[in-house]
Scaffold this active site. Structure first.
Site, PDB file in Angstrom:
ATOM      1  CG  HIS A 170      82.553  92.123  -8.988  1.00  0.00           C
ATOM      2  ND1 HIS A 170      81.390  92.352  -8.276  1.00  0.00           N
ATOM      3  CD2 HIS A 170      82.928  93.337  -9.467  1.00  0.00           C
ATOM      4  CE1 HIS A 170      81.081  93.635  -8.332  1.00  0.00           C
ATOM      5  NE2 HIS A 170      81.990  94.248  -9.041  1.00  0.00           N
ATOM      6  CB  CYS A 183      78.719  89.092  -2.993  1.00  0.00           C
ATOM      7  SG  CYS A 183      79.429  88.784  -4.620  1.00  0.00           S
TER       8      CYS A 183
END
Length: 271
Positions: free
Chosen positions: A169, A263
């Site tokens: 990511h 996150c």
């Protein structure tokens, strides 16, 4: 040196009530490596309390049994000027997270709330940087999602290509520090993307592999304070030298699933 004052932010978090590593959808996940859930809960509370201590408002979405990665709220959506683009996950293990996020935003009064048509993993791969959105492709979010985000969120989108599966990511390879500055790990990106980042951000802070490998770039910044994993010591020194205030937190249990402070933190940007 930075002279910008920190701005008060609003964040969405999800308690790790059902957190576990039951499957492997990134290189960090190992179902044979036990997770200490009480420790994960304590680490999550530390992160939430740290954000509150810095003056930020934190809100909570209720966890759902069977969705162990829901603690990573950054992947659930992208919010710009009150407009919400809810994620559409690539892996079926996480697909069930979209519904709870969509319902939370609708109940919280956000309008409009869009459900992504293209594969799009929220702020995992779409990072708001001033008046633009930095967007990644290569492992999770599709390139088509970049066009969709530009249309629905009303910001120009800059496409970047990730090439190292450890940094699956964008928020594991790059952090937005303020409207004009970022920090990132160059080898996580393709050569054209590195050149583009250097052109856009010639004064960026560059992380080394040691700090990137402990999720040092999975950080939350309010323009001055940068909440990052405690293990990223060298990166913390670089932030301090650039005029930012590093705020280390230890989240080793959550890192077993490939996530860190960012996150676990979805920014709620109102109009």
């Amino acid at each position: 040196m930075t002279s910008q004052n920190p701005s008060r932010r609003r964040y969405l978090l999800c308690p790790p009530t059902y957190f576990s590593v039951d499957y492997a959808i990134n290189p960090w996940m190992d179902p044979d490596r036990p997770v200490d859930r009480p420790a994960a809960q304590a680490q999550w509370r530390l992160l939430r309390d740290t954000l509150a201590r810095l003056g930020h408002r934190t809100e909570v979405i209720e966890p759902v049994p069977g969705l162990p990665d829901m603690v990573f709220t950054a992947n659930g959506a992208t919010v710009v000027d009150g407009r919400v683009l809810v994620a559409r996950f690539r892996h079926p293990e996480r697909a069930g997270e979209s519904g709870p996020h969509r319902r939370w935003f609708a109940a919280a009064g956000f309008r409009p709330v869009f459900a992504a048509g293209a594969v799009n993993e929220g702020e995992g791969d779409l990072l708001v940087a001033g008046r633009r959105i930095l967007a990644a492709t290569g492992f999770r979010t599709s390139r088509a999602a970049h066009r969709e985000a530009a249309r629905l969120l009303g910001r120009p989108v800059i496409t970047l290509h990730l090439v190292d599966p450890r940094f699956y990511h964008l928020d594991t390879a790059l952090a937005v520090l303020d409207d004009d500055r970022i920090m990132y790990y160059p080898p996580a990106f393709s050569l054209p993307s590195r050149r583009l980042l250097h052109t856009l951000y010639p004064d960026a802070i560059l992380a080394d592999e040691a700090d990137a490998a402990v999720f040092g770039l999975n950080a939350v910044s309010d323009g001055r304070h940068v909440v990052l994993p405690a293990a990223a010591r060298s990166l913390a020194h670089r932030l301090h030298a650039a005029g930012f205030t590093p705020v280390p937190v230890a989240v080793p249990e959550l890192m077993k699933a490939g996530g860190g402070p960012k996150c676990c933190t979805l920014e709620l940007r109102s109009r």
